[in-house]
Design an enzyme around this catalytic site. Structure first.
Site, PDB file in Angstrom:
ATOM      1  N   ASN A  33      -4.491  -9.781  -3.190  1.00  0.00           N
ATOM      2  CA  ASN A  33      -4.641 -11.054  -3.900  1.00  0.00           C
ATOM      3  C   ASN A  33      -5.902 -11.728  -3.383  1.00  0.00           C
ATOM      4  OD1 ASN A  33      -2.690 -11.505  -5.891  1.00  0.00           O
ATOM      5  ND2 ASN A  33      -1.145 -12.047  -4.366  1.00  0.00           N
ATOM      6  N   SER A  57       0.453  -6.926  -9.893  1.00  0.00           N
ATOM      7  CA  SER A  57       1.624  -7.796  -9.826  1.00  0.00           C
ATOM      8  C   SER A  57       2.909  -6.996  -9.968  1.00  0.00           C
ATOM      9  CB  SER A  57       1.581  -8.850 -10.934  1.00  0.00           C
ATOM     10  OG  SER A  57       2.749  -9.646 -10.851  1.00  0.00           O
ATOM     11  N   GLU A 103       2.889 -18.241 -12.830  1.00  0.00           N
ATOM     12  CA  GLU A 103       4.122 -17.936 -12.084  1.00  0.00           C
ATOM     13  C   GLU A 103       4.637 -19.205 -11.376  1.00  0.00           C
ATOM     14  OE1 GLU A 103       3.819 -14.350  -9.522  1.00  0.00           O
ATOM     15  OE2 GLU A 103       4.435 -15.631  -7.872  1.00  0.00           O
ATOM     16  N   TYR A 104       3.725 -19.985 -10.786  1.00  0.00           N
ATOM     17  CA  TYR A 104       4.122 -21.237 -10.135  1.00  0.00           C
ATOM     18  C   TYR A 104       4.765 -22.178 -11.161  1.00  0.00           C
ATOM     19  CZ  TYR A 104       1.550 -20.709  -5.628  1.00  0.00           C
ATOM     20  OH  TYR A 104       1.106 -20.320  -4.390  1.00  0.00           O
ATOM     21  N   VAL A 142      -5.260  -4.222   2.172  1.00  0.00           N
ATOM     22  CA  VAL A 142      -5.093  -4.957   3.435  1.00  0.00           C
ATOM     23  C   VAL A 142      -5.107  -6.446   3.132  1.00  0.00           C
ATOM     24  CG1 VAL A 142      -6.103  -3.117   4.820  1.00  0.00           C
ATOM     25  CG2 VAL A 142      -7.582  -4.937   3.965  1.00  0.00           C
ATOM     26  N   LYS A 157      -5.541 -12.244 -12.351  1.00  0.00           N
ATOM     27  CA  LYS A 157      -4.366 -12.200 -11.473  1.00  0.00           C
ATOM     28  C   LYS A 157      -4.094 -13.578 -10.866  1.00  0.00           C
ATOM     29  CE  LYS A 157      -0.827 -10.847  -9.212  1.00  0.00           C
ATOM     30  NZ  LYS A 157      -0.681 -11.205  -7.865  1.00  0.00           N
ATOM     31  N   HIS A 200      -2.484 -15.601 -13.484  1.00  0.00           N
ATOM     32  CA  HIS A 200      -1.115 -15.081 -13.582  1.00  0.00           C
ATOM     33  C   HIS A 200      -0.225 -15.763 -12.544  1.00  0.00           C
ATOM     34  CE1 HIS A 200       2.003 -12.471 -11.873  1.00  0.00           C
ATOM     35  NE2 HIS A 200       2.186 -11.965 -13.079  1.00  0.00           N
ATOM     36  N   ASN A 201      -0.721 -15.838 -11.309  1.00  0.00           N
ATOM     37  CA  ASN A 201       0.077 -16.454 -10.252  1.00  0.00           C
ATOM     38  C   ASN A 201       0.258 -17.947 -10.481  1.00  0.00           C
ATOM     39  OD1 ASN A 201       0.028 -13.889  -9.150  1.00  0.00           O
ATOM     40  ND2 ASN A 201      -0.252 -14.627  -7.068  1.00  0.00           N
ATOM     41  N   GLY A 214       0.822  -1.204   0.000  1.00  0.00           N
ATOM     42  CA  GLY A 214       0.000   0.000   0.000  1.00  0.00           C
ATOM     43  C   GLY A 214       0.859   1.258   0.000  1.00  0.00           C
TER      44      GLY A 214
HETATM   45  C1  6PG Z   1       2.982 -10.851  -7.918  1.00  0.00           C
HETATM   46  C2  6PG Z   1       3.183 -12.047  -7.037  1.00  0.00           C
HETATM   47  C3  6PG Z   1       2.657 -11.798  -5.675  1.00  0.00           C
HETATM   48  C4  6PG Z   1       3.176 -12.742  -4.635  1.00  0.00           C
HETATM   49  C5  6PG Z   1       2.645 -14.137  -4.778  1.00  0.00           C
HETATM   50  C6  6PG Z   1       3.490 -15.146  -4.043  1.00  0.00           C
HETATM   51  O1  6PG Z   1       2.328 -11.041  -8.936  1.00  0.00           O
HETATM   52  O2  6PG Z   1       3.470  -9.786  -7.596  1.00  0.00           O
HETATM   53  O3  6PG Z   1       2.511 -13.132  -7.571  1.00  0.00           O
HETATM   54  O4  6PG Z   1       1.283 -11.762  -5.789  1.00  0.00           O
HETATM   55  O5  6PG Z   1       4.543 -12.724  -4.643  1.00  0.00           O
HETATM   56  O6  6PG Z   1       1.363 -14.141  -4.257  1.00  0.00           O
HETATM   57  O7  6PG Z   1       2.731 -16.272  -3.920  1.00  0.00           O
HETATM   58  P1  6PG Z   1       3.137 -17.529  -3.085  1.00  0.00           P
HETATM   59  O8  6PG Z   1       3.456 -17.086  -1.691  1.00  0.00           O
HETATM   60  O9  6PG Z   1       1.899 -18.391  -3.145  1.00  0.00           O
HETATM   61  O10 6PG Z   1       4.306 -18.128  -3.762  1.00  0.00           O
END
Ligand code: 6PG
Length: 482
Positions: A102, A128, A189-190, A74, A182, A185-186, A14
């Site tokens: 998130n 993100s 990311e995984y 928050v 989003k 997206h995550n 924030g």
């Molecule tokens: C982003 C990230 C962010 C965060 C993840 C981590 O896009 O900036 O994805 O949202 O780093 O939520 O997720 P984990 O703790 O589940 O790995």
């Protein structure tokens, strides 16, 4: 009242979003439940722009020009509900509440509905880029109404990352669309991170080289089509040495991957929608598996010397070719993971009537976010060329890339299997491709079995209709009306 936008919840995300807004010339109202955070922001960064700090929610709301726009930053869940409740008592019709956490998209759908009934706009927004992105330009994925975006669009587009002069922010679609995108997206990311981790494991065991050596390989890869933020920071991580022991840093970190839940949500949603996001699912399960320490130790003891695996060094004939094979396997698997993620977005879009433009999502992920990568430009181009594309895998550029790398991919997986190096995401991604392109799948047998034990019926390849065979009777076939 003179603030154009407000931020409540001034922990690091924030706080950085507020600073980004102020640095871009917006007058920003500030609020935090405990005033210390507001005060420290003012003391440390008050000179970066025009802030209007307040010590109470009433004062905060009163400092905003109408329609008021309030970013809530928050912890997702009950804390968000509590802040929204407090805020809505003070806001007036036409005002906008923006949740940048998130948040699960179904919570966003619910809140949007509740607030709309009060004449308020609720904009669930995916942000993100971590702390750094929030401050210097994140990728922003807002849902909510078109009307709210008319007010917020110019603000978001200004503070977002910019790539080739194009902002990494766009209106994703109504209510939960932004948070859904989003979430996916995550999930991607995984998958991206797990693929990188599998590549590292293969290189380290197969080549028997140091993390520093592998860092150089990743650095080299980052000059080609794999160029991305995650590959870049992988090289940084692998070249880092532990300050206290002098060991490669990676070797002193516990090998249990944690998660806050967005990957799990992605898999849960994909199961509900019936979309095989196998790469993301394997990546999520690989994290869970890493945490089951007791089982890992027991299996290690139990199978010591009798799992049939060979010395990893023995599976690498030509080290140079092996590095190239891993690179190709990584790229091909990455294409599969993104193809699956974009299918998931499409399915969500259809289910909820969001009308999400997949090309636009690739565009706003080119900068600011964790999965930013050169090849997102290719995804954007693929959807621009063929908006109804069946799968990214069949777009000419990606099909050529996969076809060019597929032999490497098979060699790497074969070597990994022989050496006992787990590559769940590499392997399942190749299995996905092979299943998709297979003319006949053994799913026919599943159908027969279901019909045999449960009269679940089946369709035939040569005739219309639904059928059942009397497996336990005279084996005659009946046509059944469904
Ligand atoms: C982003 C990230 C962010 C965060 C993840 C981590 O896009 O900036 O994805 O949202 O780093 O939520 O997720 P984990 O703790 O589940 O790995």
């Amino acid at each position: 009242a003179r603030a154009q936008i407000g931020v409540t919840g001034l922990s690091v995300m924030g706080r950085n979003l507020a600073r980004n807004l102020a640095r871009n010339g917006f007058t920003v109202a500030l609020h935090n439940r405990s005033v210390e955070r507001t005060r420290s922001l003012m003391a440390e960064h008050g000179d970066e722009g025009d802030f209007v700090p307040s010590e109470s929610m009433e004062e905060f709301v009163a400092s905003l020009t109408r329609p008021r726009a309030v970013i809530v930053m928050v912890k997702a869940g009950a804390a968000t509900d509590a802040v929204i409740e407090e805020l809505t008592g003070l806001l007036e019709p036409g005002d906008i509440v923006i949740d940048c956490g998130n948040t699960h998209y179904t919570d966003t759908i619910r809140r949007e509905k509740d607030l709309a009934a009060k004449g308020l706009h609720f904009v669930g927004t995916g942000v993100s880029g971590g702390e750094e992105g929030a401050l210097n330009g994140p990728s922003i994925m807002p849902g909510g109404s078109v009307e709210a975006y008319r007010t917020l669009g110019p603000i978001f587009e200004k503070i977002a990352a910019q790539v080739d002069g194009v902002p990494c922010a766009v209106h994703v679609g109504p209510d939960g669309a932004g948070h859904f995108v989003k979430m996916v997206h995550n999930g991607i990311e995984y998958a991206d991170m797990q693929l990188i981790a599998e590549s590292y494991d293969l290189l380290r065991s197969g080549l028997g080289v140091s993390p520093g050596h592998i860092a150089a390989i990743f650095r080299e890869w980052n000059r080609g089509e794999l160029e991305s933020f995650l590959i870049e920071i992988t090289a940084d991580v692998l070249s880092h040495e532990d300050r206290s022991t002098g060991k490669p840093f990676i070797d002193v970190v516990a090998d249990r991957a944690e998660q806050k839940g967005t990957g799990r949500w992605t898999v849960q949603s994909a199961l509900d929608l019936g979309i095989p996001i196998t790469g993301i699912a394997e990546a999520t399960f690989a994290r869970s598996l890493s945490g089951h320490v007791d089982q890992r130790q027991a299996a290690q003891r139990t199978f010591e010397g009798r799992a049939g695996d060979v010395d990893p060094a023995g599976v690498v004939e030509d080290p140079k070719q092996f590095v190239e094979d891993v690179r190709n396997a990584l790229y091909a698997s990455k294409i599969v993971a993104y193809a699956q993620g974009f299918d998931h977005i499409q399915a969500g879009s259809e289910e909820y009537g969001w009308d999400i433009d997949r090309g636009a999502m690739a565009t706003i992920w080119r900068g600011g976010c964790i999965i930013r990568a050169r090849f997102l430009d290719r995804i954007r181009a693929a959807y621009e060329e063929t908006p109804g594309l069946e799968s990214l895998l069949v777009a000419p550029y990606f099909a050529d890339a996969v076809a060019a790398g597929v032999e490497s991919w098979r060699r790497v997986i074969a070597a990994a299997v022989r050496a006992g190096i787990p590559t769940p995401t590499f392997s399942s991604s190749l299995a996905y491709l092979d299943a998709l392109r297979r003319p006949r799948l053994p799913a026919a047998l599943i159908q027969c079995l279901r019909d045999d034990f449960g009269a679940h019926t089946y369709q035939r390849v040569d005739r219309e209709g639904t059928f059942h065979t009397l497996w336990a009777g005279d084996m005659s076939e009946q046509r059944v009306d469904k």
